[in-house]
Structure formats: C-alpha cells, structure tokens
Design a protein around this motif. Sequence first.
Motif, PDB file in Angstrom:
ATOM      1  N   UNK A 143       0.776  -1.239   0.000  1.00 44.17           N
ATOM      2  CA  UNK A 143       0.000   0.000   0.000  1.00 44.17           C
ATOM      3  C   UNK A 143       0.814   1.299   0.000  1.00 44.17           C
ATOM      4  N   UNK A 171      -3.979  -0.983  -4.879  1.00 43.46           N
ATOM      5  CA  UNK A 171      -4.801  -0.506  -3.759  1.00 43.46           C
ATOM      6  C   UNK A 171      -3.938   0.299  -2.780  1.00 43.46           C
ATOM      7  N   UNK A 172      -3.108   1.148  -3.316  1.00 46.54           N
ATOM      8  CA  UNK A 172      -2.180   1.904  -2.470  1.00 46.54           C
ATOM      9  C   UNK A 172      -2.891   3.018  -1.721  1.00 46.54           C
ATOM     10  N   UNK A 173      -2.358   3.348  -0.545  1.00 42.18           N
ATOM     11  CA  UNK A 173      -2.911   4.451   0.242  1.00 42.18           C
ATOM     12  C   UNK A 173      -2.014   5.672   0.168  1.00 42.18           C
ATOM     13  N   UNK A 209     -12.821  11.516   0.070  1.00 35.58           N
ATOM     14  CA  UNK A 209     -12.752  10.394  -0.880  1.00 35.58           C
ATOM     15  C   UNK A 209     -12.040   9.188  -0.265  1.00 35.58           C
ATOM     16  N   UNK A 210     -12.293   8.023  -0.820  1.00 36.20           N
ATOM     17  CA  UNK A 210     -11.568   6.814  -0.420  1.00 36.20           C
ATOM     18  C   UNK A 210     -11.536   5.858  -1.603  1.00 36.20           C
ATOM     19  N   UNK A 211     -10.614   4.897  -1.524  1.00 36.98           N
ATOM     20  CA  UNK A 211     -10.392   3.961  -2.620  1.00 36.98           C
ATOM     21  C   UNK A 211     -11.630   3.133  -2.977  1.00 36.98           C
ATOM     22  N   UNK A 267      -3.574   4.211  10.919  1.00 31.82           N
ATOM     23  CA  UNK A 267      -4.858   3.756  10.454  1.00 31.82           C
ATOM     24  C   UNK A 267      -5.135   2.320  10.876  1.00 31.82           C
ATOM     25  N   UNK A 325      -2.011   7.030 -11.264  1.00 32.56           N
ATOM     26  CA  UNK A 325      -3.410   6.709 -10.963  1.00 32.56           C
ATOM     27  C   UNK A 325      -3.682   5.227 -11.178  1.00 32.56           C
ATOM     28  N   UNK A 326      -3.207   4.705 -12.330  1.00 33.33           N
ATOM     29  CA  UNK A 326      -3.444   3.294 -12.627  1.00 33.33           C
ATOM     30  C   UNK A 326      -2.775   2.400 -11.589  1.00 33.33           C
ATOM     31  N   UNK A 353      -9.620  16.556 -13.035  1.00 35.94           N
ATOM     32  CA  UNK A 353      -8.491  17.424 -12.693  1.00 35.94           C
ATOM     33  C   UNK A 353      -8.054  18.237 -13.905  1.00 35.94           C
ATOM     34  N   UNK A 383      -5.859  12.178  -4.627  1.00 33.65           N
ATOM     35  CA  UNK A 383      -6.852  12.324  -3.568  1.00 33.65           C
ATOM     36  C   UNK A 383      -8.223  11.829  -4.047  1.00 33.65           C
ATOM     37  N   UNK A 384      -8.564  12.117  -5.289  1.00 34.88           N
ATOM     38  CA  UNK A 384      -9.876  11.709  -5.801  1.00 34.88           C
ATOM     39  C   UNK A 384     -10.039  10.190  -5.822  1.00 34.88           C
ATOM     40  N   UNK A 385      -8.948   9.463  -6.032  1.00 36.66           N
ATOM     41  CA  UNK A 385      -9.084   8.003  -6.009  1.00 36.66           C
ATOM     42  C   UNK A 385      -8.788   7.453  -4.615  1.00 36.66           C
ATOM     43  N   UNK A 386      -8.608   8.332  -3.657  1.00 34.33           N
ATOM     44  CA  UNK A 386      -8.491   7.893  -2.271  1.00 34.33           C
ATOM     45  C   UNK A 386      -7.086   7.642  -1.773  1.00 34.33           C
ATOM     46  N   UNK A 400      -4.551   2.264  -8.155  1.00 33.37           N
ATOM     47  CA  UNK A 400      -5.730   1.401  -8.155  1.00 33.37           C
ATOM     48  C   UNK A 400      -5.300  -0.072  -8.188  1.00 33.37           C
ATOM     49  N   UNK A 451      -3.914  16.180  -6.392  1.00 27.81           N
ATOM     50  CA  UNK A 451      -5.375  16.297  -6.354  1.00 27.81           C
ATOM     51  C   UNK A 451      -6.033  15.060  -6.962  1.00 27.81           C
ATOM     52  N   UNK A 452      -5.443  14.559  -8.057  1.00 26.67           N
ATOM     53  CA  UNK A 452      -6.003  13.372  -8.710  1.00 26.67           C
ATOM     54  C   UNK A 452      -5.865  12.150  -7.796  1.00 26.67           C
TER      55      UNK A 452
END
Lengths: 303, 137, 127
Positions: free
Chosen positions: A188, A218-220, C105-107, A297, A211-212, C94, A248-251, A215, A245-246
């Motif tokens: 992660x 499943x990295x944090x 947001x979250x995964x 966490x 981004x890819x 973006x 952040x949008x995918x978490x 996902x 920012x991007x």
Amino acid sequence: MRTLRTRLGFDQRELQSRRAFFDIQDEDLARLAELRELALKHMDDINEEFYTHLLSHPETKRFFPDDATIRRVKRLQREYFLGLFEGRCDLEYVENRLRVGAAHEQIGMSPRWYIGAYRKYLSQLLDRFTNELPVGEGRIGYDSVLKLIMFDMSLAIDAYIAANLETLGRHQAAIRELSTPVIKVQDRILLLPLIGAIDSQRAQQVMETVLLRVIEEKAKVMIIDIAGVPVVDTKVADHLMKTTAAMRLVGAQTILTGISAQVARTIIQLGVDISAMPTLARLQDGIELALSMLGQQITKAST
Amino acid sequence: MVETVQSWEVPIAREDDIVLVRRKARALAQERGFDAFAAAALTTAASELARNVWVHAGGGKAIIEELTDGYRTGIRMTFVDEGPGITDVERVLQGGFSTARSLGLGVSGTRRLVEEFDLQTAPGRGTRVVIVKWTRF
Amino acid sequence: MNAHGPIPILRVGSNLLTTVHIDLHDTVAEAFQQDVLLAIERTGATGLVIDITGLEEVDTYVARILADTGRMAKLMGAQTVVVGMRPEVAATLIRMGYMMEGVETALDVDEGLTLLIERQAKKRRST
Ligand SMILES: Nc1ncnc2c1ncn2[C@@H]1O[C@H](COP(=O)(O)OP(=O)(O)O)[C@@H](O)[C@H]1O
Ligand SMILES: [Mg+2]
C-alpha cells in the motif's frame, strides 16, 4: 487483430478513388490477364536478372544473408510477379500488397531501395514487351503494368509508414514506462522517483501512470521524489499539485520528497502554495511518514 | 490529409439526448482503440457540450465524425445550436464563469481535454463548438 | 433499509451506502439527491458512502451533484465519502480544473466505511 488494410482505413471507397487516380481501368486489368502467358514465359529469367541486380549492390545484398533466404524471397517474388497478371485489383489484392510494405519495414529495408528495385522490374518488362509484342500493343501493355506497379508502390509506402509509426509507438510506450518507474515500497505504499525535466506531456503521463498503479496496488500513499528533477518552477509545481489532487480523488495521499534547499527557496520566492501535500527533504523521512500514516490507520481501525 | 470515414447526426431535443450523444462518443472511441483516459476525456467533453446545447440554448444537434489521416483515427464532434449565443466569450473560455449558477468549467475544461477546439458564437446568432481528439501512437 | 427509487440505498450500521451505476442526468440526479437526504432524515445516519465505481465518466454537472449532496448531508449531520472513482475519471476532472475540494474520498467501499467508523469513534471519544 484487425488487418493492416482495415487499420489503415483502406475500404472500398478508398480503393475506388485510388484506382481512379492511378487510372487503373478494367481494360487495363483485362489486358494484363491476356499478357499472363508472356509473363509466365519470362518469369524465371526476369527473376534471376532481378536478384543478380539486388545481390550486386552491398546496400541490398545485406538483406539476403544466405541461400535459404534467397530461395524464399525468390518464391515470394514469383507470386508477386504473377499477381500483376491476374487481372484483378480488389481489396484482397490491396491486402496482399500492403503486406509487402510491412514486411520490408520489418527487415529494415527502406523505401528508397525497393523503389529502386521496382525500377529494375519495369525496365525488364519494357524490354520483354517491346521485343515480343507488336509496337502499339507493347506500349499499351507496358502502360497498364506501369499503372499497377505504381499503385503497388503507393500501397507499400503506406504500409511502410504505418508500420514505422507503430514501431515508434511501441518505443514511446517503452520510454514512458522507463520514465515513470513506480516502485512498491511496501504493501500500500508506492514510490515514484521522478528524474529529468517535466513538461506538460510528461506530467500527463505521470498522472495517468500513478493513478493506474494506485488502483492496481490498492495503495494508500504515493511518495513522489523530485530530487532528480533539475528545475522546479511554477509550472512543475502546478503539475505536482494536480497529480496530488487526482490521487486524492481516487483515495490516496501524496507525499513529496527530495525538496532541496534550492527548490524550497524557489517555491517560496515564486509564491507557489503547495501546502496541500506533506513535503520533506529526504526520501527516507517520506517513507517513515508513509508508514506512520498507515500504522495509525491500522491501529485505529482495529480498536 | 484528413478525411471523414463516417458520420452521425444526433439531435439534442430532450435532456435524454445528452446521454445518447455521450454513448455514441464512448462506443466509437472504444471501438477505435482510444485508451481509457482518452475515451473518458472525449466522452466527458461530449457530455459538457451537449448539456450546454440543451441547458443554455434549449436544443440543437451534435455531429459525430470518424476521421482518419491515413494512420490514426480521430473523432470530431460538432455541437450546433441557434440559441442566444455567448456574450462574454473571453470569460467563458477562461473558466469559472456561469450564467446558470453552475461550475462554469464546461467550455474551458473541455478545451483542455482535446487536441483541437474551435468556438464560434455571437449574441443572438447561436453557438458552434468543434472538438477533435486523435488516437495516440 | 429497502432499495428506494432507481438508486438503491443500504444501511450499514449507522451509515448509509449508495451505489451509483446509471447516468445521473437531471431527473435521476434530483431523485437521487432527494432519496439520499430523505434516507438520512429517516434513519438519522451519521455517515454516507457514495460508490461511483460504476461511473465511466463524470462531467462537471454530475461532479457538482455529488459534491452538493455531500454538503447537504453535512447540514443534516452526516459525513459523506465518495469512493471508487476510476483513474480516468479522476484525471479528466483534474484536467478540466475541478478538484472537488471539500469532498472526502476513499479507494473503495471498505475504505470509505472504515474512514467513517474511525471518525465516529474519534468523535465519541472526544465528547
Ligand atoms: N451553447 C451555448 N449557448 C449559449 N450560451 C452558452 C452555451 N454554452 C455555454 N454558454 C454560456 O457559457 C457559460 C459557461 O459555460 P460552461 O463553461 O459550460 O459552464 P456552465 O454550463 O456550468 O455554466 C454558460 O453559463 C453560458 O452562459
Ligand atoms: Mg456547461
């Protein structure tokens, strides 16, 4: 996989317009079919002469390293030759001719050599036609075969360029991958060491790649280390903010490391606000911060 | 040389037509090998501009074209309406300006998603926006 | 909690979970917003997870609806987390210049629920 012809968008309409431009009439095709006999008669001596020519020039000789290759290409050449006298010029014919161009690109033979080779072919045909046919017929027959060979040449060049672009595309993809090497530090946590200049095209690639990967894994946390980026100006800072920012949008959270004294000074002097993401001088500290973010966490979630 | 391979016209006469325009754009982008990022960019752009035709001009049409330059595939989308036109083009292109109390990022944002962008409008003369996006190689 | 309207809303502990998988155009979007808010009112939920894994594109209109729904939910005491945004959707928003600031947001759904539960635990401890 779509055929080369469909990838090039070569359809019935394109065939019609190109045939019209090369002035290939049905009469030309019929005439060529009638000349098939004559062609068959000379096929072998034309081919022999043709290869003697190719093998006597070092630039073309290198494409035929051994006897097996020579035998193979001679057979293909005979097929090509007979194709001229079959009286057809349809989509299947086009498909065949395109393959010739792509094959040349594959072995690295550039158009200047096979255009030269076509020239040899035409001379040989002109020679046979004038010797064996009545004056008018020879000239008309030669004109028909000239049209078809020029048409073939246009297809070979189309295919050559397309194949070349595809090769280029593969190389670019490889470079993209090399220039955005995302490393998994730990479950992660990902790390992207950015090296080299960042223009807007590369920035977009970086954003898409991270981004890819986030996902996928499943990295944090995504650590971006910019120690290897020579110039950090307003534009680069803006790209980094957008990537953050991007993320952040995918978490996922971003940590920026590798901020040198010089970069810190520039960022403040330029008045760039990057307070939205945690920044650190050393990569090591960034990794520790990432671990503590996850650690917190994990303990919290289990209480 | 750029040629049109096929084209489709989709009227925008109801709100649901925005969805049709978007679906057509997506289907074409996917069939023609646009990657996920390029397909999303094109589809989102289509959605923004189709919505503008519907919301700000009360209807119009979209023309979707498949292009080729001989090697790559392009998708051109033209949005045409005979609505009120845009008065403050500069501010709209800059972004963050809306006469509908929405985000005001549709036009300016779309421009950043595509390779070619053209906006023609005048007060009382309708609006015409053309965008083009190409496959990468 | 029963599925209500075109977009189902489920109850998970003190939180609500809703999965958006159809085009959110005007009428549907308004119904969605209304349904979510009524569900919060009915259940007194303190958290809301909106799962958008199924959305292949999110234009500024839909993004705004999501953000607004979150702000409205907040007025009613429910914290909203948007989860499952696809990479290409994030990149597109973006690039268009919409950062969705103020939207948590979250995964994925798991992460979103975990985040809400942590928040709620923290709040209980501090009060
Ligand atoms: N097709 C159109 N006809 C008339 N006005 C338009 C049209 N498209 C855009 N506009 C004007 O430009 C403004 C900005 O548009 P846009 O960037 O899409 O943001 P938004 O739709 O959120 O307002 C709109 O508020 C409207 O005033
Ligand atoms: Mg708009």
